[in-house]
Write a protein that holds these residues in place. Sequence first.
Motif, PDB file in Angstrom:
ATOM      1  N   THR A 227       0.964  -1.306  -0.014  1.00  0.00           N
ATOM      2  CA  THR A 227       0.062  -0.019  -0.153  1.00  0.00           C
ATOM      3  C   THR A 227       0.860   1.369  -0.025  1.00  0.00           C
ATOM      4  O   THR A 227       1.999   1.157  -0.086  1.00  0.00           O
ATOM      5  N   ASP A 228       0.189   2.504   0.145  1.00  0.00           N
ATOM      6  CA  ASP A 228       1.068   3.785   0.331  1.00  0.00           C
ATOM      7  C   ASP A 228       1.705   3.585   1.390  1.00  0.00           C
ATOM      8  O   ASP A 228       1.466   3.666   2.662  1.00  0.00           O
ATOM      9  N   CYS A 243      -0.479   2.774  -4.676  1.00  0.00           N
ATOM     10  CA  CYS A 243      -0.888   1.581  -3.553  1.00  0.00           C
ATOM     11  C   CYS A 243      -1.653   0.508  -4.623  1.00  0.00           C
ATOM     12  O   CYS A 243      -2.300   0.582  -5.658  1.00  0.00           O
ATOM     13  N   VAL A 245      -3.351  -2.080  -3.705  1.00  0.00           N
ATOM     14  CA  VAL A 245      -4.720  -2.572  -3.516  1.00  0.00           C
ATOM     15  C   VAL A 245      -5.695  -1.600  -4.420  1.00  0.00           C
ATOM     16  O   VAL A 245      -6.555  -2.282  -4.960  1.00  0.00           O
ATOM     17  N   TYR A 246      -5.512  -0.470  -4.496  1.00  0.00           N
ATOM     18  CA  TYR A 246      -6.287   0.322  -5.648  1.00  0.00           C
ATOM     19  C   TYR A 246      -6.043  -0.059  -7.007  1.00  0.00           C
ATOM     20  O   TYR A 246      -7.019  -0.301  -7.571  1.00  0.00           O
ATOM     21  N   CYS A 266      -9.525   7.242   0.413  1.00  0.00           N
ATOM     22  CA  CYS A 266      -8.234   7.220   0.668  1.00  0.00           C
ATOM     23  C   CYS A 266      -7.675   8.276   0.705  1.00  0.00           C
ATOM     24  O   CYS A 266      -6.615   8.634   1.609  1.00  0.00           O
ATOM     25  N   ARG A 271     -10.327   6.054   5.317  1.00  0.00           N
ATOM     26  CA  ARG A 271     -10.442   4.692   5.085  1.00  0.00           C
ATOM     27  C   ARG A 271      -9.152   4.174   5.355  1.00  0.00           C
ATOM     28  O   ARG A 271      -8.367   4.398   5.283  1.00  0.00           O
ATOM     29  N   CYS A 273      -6.592   0.877   5.515  1.00  0.00           N
ATOM     30  CA  CYS A 273      -5.906  -0.107   4.638  1.00  0.00           C
ATOM     31  C   CYS A 273      -6.658  -1.493   4.905  1.00  0.00           C
ATOM     32  O   CYS A 273      -6.924  -2.498   3.675  1.00  0.00           O
ATOM     33  N   CYS A 276      -9.903  -1.557   3.451  1.00  0.00           N
ATOM     34  CA  CYS A 276      -9.898  -1.377   2.106  1.00  0.00           C
ATOM     35  C   CYS A 276      -9.356  -2.764   1.362  1.00  0.00           C
ATOM     36  O   CYS A 276      -9.900  -3.250   0.302  1.00  0.00           O
TER      37      CYS A 276
HETATM   38 FE1  SF4 Z   1      -4.311   1.742  -0.594  1.00  0.00          FE
HETATM   39 FE2  SF4 Z   1      -6.899   1.418   0.309  1.00  0.00          FE
HETATM   40 FE3  SF4 Z   1      -4.976   2.053   1.888  1.00  0.00          FE
HETATM   41 FE4  SF4 Z   1      -5.606   3.989   0.309  1.00  0.00          FE
HETATM   42  S1  SF4 Z   1      -6.772   2.915   1.877  1.00  0.00           S
HETATM   43  S2  SF4 Z   1      -3.476   3.275   0.764  1.00  0.00           S
HETATM   44  S3  SF4 Z   1      -6.108   2.545  -1.531  1.00  0.00           S
HETATM   45  S4  SF4 Z   1      -5.364   0.011   0.869  1.00  0.00           S
END
Ligand code: SF4
Length: 335
Positions: A227-228, A243, A245-246, A266, A271, A273, A276
């Motif tokens: 992720t970030d 990221c 995941v995105y 995000c 939100r 992680c 997410c």
């Molecule tokens: Fe990635 Fe989701 Fe976390 Fe944002 S909230 S960094 S999109 S995992």
Amino acid sequence: MKKTILTGLRPTGNLHLGHYFGAGKNWVKLQDDYNFYLEIADVQALTDNFNNPEKVRVNVFEITKDLLAIGLDPKKVHFFIQSKIPEVAELTVFYSNLVTVSRLERNPTVKNEIAQKKELFGNNGESITYGFLGYPVSQAADITAFDGELVPVGDDQLPLLEQCREIVRKFNSIYGEVLKEPEQYLSNVSRVRGLDGNEKMGKSLGNAIYLIDDEETIKNKVMNAVTDPNKIKKDDPADPEVCMVYYYHKLVNNNQENLNTVCNECKAGARGCVQCKKELIEKMNEFLKPIQEKRKYYDENPEEVVKILEDGTNTAREKAKEQMAKVRKAMKIDY
Ligand code: SF4
Ligand code: TRP
């Protein structure tokens, strides 16, 4: 008359999302408009797996089932097994006179693969076999034995296609205009990145999600995705564009509204992680479900898979026989 498309894959493992989004999804679209030959390239797979024939054999069926599961229709696509077409092997021998060893050594795809092998096995290339060095020649035979006009492959395969075109030109200039120069079928699909952020998803990189992965496996893989790195706390704002995941949300989720929510939340730090990732796991499973259901049908009916391969191979063989008759005549060996 529909144009002929030919493509192939090495049966060395199951298909993953990189194969699907980078190639398979596009093949499903092409099957309606082209005369489509799909080669399960077991002979080519043996060039680096000659000491592991069982792996290749198992994966001939595994990969065929995966391809059927994503929606390739055996009524539209000729699935065939390379080793069952002796004409391809014969044509490879004839082509081997038309290409120099140094040209093969300079082929960027081959060069890359040799470099990777050196890295893996730490030798000076002594393990590079004649068969491996020559696989571009055999791939040229794969394409031209069926009069392939368009080859939908990724850019990493372009040097092999260029080598094929050179062989075709050389053949035609010596023996007469018999062969067609194939072209790359360009599509807007691109390489799929790994969950670890690597530029490429691959079996050997250990970062792939397979079409047959079950819920537990998906969960473990997604939970470990990159992720970030700047987001430490749940309500830190972050950048979804860095990221993975995105990135995967965008691949498997077609609901634009839902994607916007993920992105905006995000960025706003609204939100976490973990949440997410949980949502991604759900979307991923939804995406894979119909593919896995179809796959299950073929797992339960293996004789149908055998029949599909037999029928496709028969059709392909007829085509290759016609083509070889022309080749032998041109080469004055049609005794
Ligand atoms: Fe990635 Fe989701 Fe976390 Fe944002 S909230 S960094 S999109 S995992
Ligand atoms: N070399 C291709 C790969 O590794 C597989 C392949 C074999 C192929 N024969 C082919 C691709 C003919 C296109 C055309 O993915």
